[in-house]
Design a protein around this motif. Structure first.
Motif: not given
Length: 209
Positions: A125-134
């Motif tokens: 989930x944290x990796x996905x969230x970081x990706x959503x910001x990009x």
């Protein structure tokens, strides 16, 4: 969501209602000659009603304070909930976004997006969230390419932050009934002998959400 205290307050009101009904019935059936006088009998009933009103109002006040406290605490916890994203996850997401934007610019965006879509189920989930910001920066690279824009929006919906357990609880807390007085309202509706005022039935129920 099941909060036992909520039912407990309604049970308290029910006990007050039951107590009133028992005492009122005892007066109706009493062989005490004083109760042959309807004025005397009504005064005794009115005294019971006043006691019931006071007790129910006190219980409702306590209940409302309890519910308000739960709602406030739930909102506060939901508002301050933070998801920690590691520097590694941020860097990886930025790298993925730059690579994806480059592939789109060079004409191989479809293949790059397909590869990213295959990886999504394995991301935490944290990796996905970081990706959503990009992803907004990648959308700029895909501007004017409807098919790629559509796929990127779909990926964004998959990786954006989901509701936390705290947010779900805060929403559920808002749906808890504002009053615990349903047994009392029901009594007043059903017993016109003692309560002859028209009552608007409120939306009160046990809190099975």
């Amino acid at each position: 969501m099941n909060i036992p205290e909520v039912d407990a307050y309604q049970d308290k009101v029910q006990r007050e209602v039951t107590n009133f009904k028992q005492k009122a019935e005892a007066i109706e059936k009493s062989i005490d000659p004083r109760y042959r006088d309807e004025t005397f009998k009504q005064a005794a009933i009115d005294e019971l009603k006043a006691e019931l009103d006071a007790n129910v109002n006190n219980i409702q006040s306590e209940y409302k304070a309890f519910i308000d406290e739960i709602r406030h605490a739930a909102k506060e916890e939901a508002a301050n909930k933070r998801v920690a994203i590691s520097n590694t996850a941020r860097e990886q997401a930025a790298h993925t976004a730059r690579s994806l934007a480059a592939e789109i610019a060079m004409g191989d965006g479809q293949g790059a997006i397909d590869i990213l879509a295959e990886k999504l189920p394995y991301m935490d989930d944290r990796t996905k969230l970081a990706l959503s910001h990009e992803l907004p920066s990648v959308m700029q690279a895909a501007a004017g390419k409807p098919a790629l824009e559509k796929q990127l929006r779909s990926i964004y919906r998959d990786v954006r932050q989901r509701e936390s357990a705290e947010e779900v609880f805060a929403k559920a807390a808002q749906k808890l009934p504002d009053a615990c007085t349903l047994p009392y309202t029901t009594l007043k509706m059903a017993n016109k002998r003692y309560f002859n005022t028209d009552i608007e039935v409120k939306h009160e129920r046990r809190h099975k959400i």
